[in-house]
Design an enzyme around this catalytic site. Sequence first.
Site: not given
Ligand code: ADP
Length: 292
Positions: A92, A94, A196
């Site tokens: 999803e 967000i 984390d």
């Molecule tokens: P990684 O696994 O490479 O560390 P992240 O999960 O931290 O990546 O995500 C990278 C960027 O995307 C971050 O700015 C995070 O806030 C954003 N993000 C992560 N998951 C979602 C989501 N489900 N919806 C919108 N933005 C997201």
Amino acid sequence: MTTMEEILQHLGDSTTILKKTEVNGGDINEAFHVQTERQAYFVKQNQNVPSHFFQVEARGLELIRDTGTVHVPEVYYYDTGSGSGDSYLVMEHIKKEASTPLLQQRLGERLARMHRTTGGGYGFHQATFVGELDQINEMVPSWVEYYRTYRLLPQFHLAEKNGRLPAGRRQRLSRLIERLDSFLPNDPGSSLLHGDLWGGNWIPGPDETPYLIDPSVLYGDRLMDLSFTELFGGYSGRFYDSYKQEAPLPDYYEEVKPLYQLFYLLVHLNLFGEAYGSPVDRILSHYIDTKG
Ligand code: ADP
């Protein structure tokens, strides 16, 4: 490499992709915000991670979701690449809003409720990842044993291999690991932890709803999660006040906090280098030179 059209077809959306925007900010994966005629997705893709990488992330998100406390993005689909290396996770999307006091308050109280979910011991049933480092796990009855054998020791060995342990640091760290039982409770209570929880791993979502992302779950001392929130910031006084109102903290929190931050600093030392050496050394001196 699997195309976005193919990925979305796998989860049953063959409608036209209206927009695909690369999202920066992650350390590890390529990430995209994708809008089809049907709905919005957040897609992570990686060609270099072990095949269970996204399975582990999806499982962690599912465990948090099952507590019915803090929201997490719904996972729609993941493919582990089956050895070909091309893995992806579709969830999803967000929409990020600005952080408000109410969001911080909700995150604090909901995290405290999440921490009431207990495991039958300390650790986790499968190997996970911290960043892209392997995190081996077992479920064991002693928190000290888990924290020593599965958290500090592997980072110690990796730091040694990476040449990050000058003699003084090596000596203090090894002494601290040996004497861990004089600094940590053996049975502090086992809670489902995010694992984390730096400030970038929660998203202020729509309707003042906070979301947790990117977990590295385990069952452990809830003070470990809280200690990490304090290491790099991103959480306000409202967050801590509402957490404590929902679940008061034991008197010894301040005493164990640096010890929990030490694990994350060692991970950073191993991933990013000597910039994290002096905070590691300060903590080691605190426990070994003054207490031990
Ligand atoms: P990684 O696994 O490479 O560390 P992240 O999960 O931290 O990546 O995500 C990278 C960027 O995307 C971050 O700015 C995070 O806030 C954003 N993000 C992560 N998951 C979602 C989501 N489900 N919806 C919108 N933005 C997201």
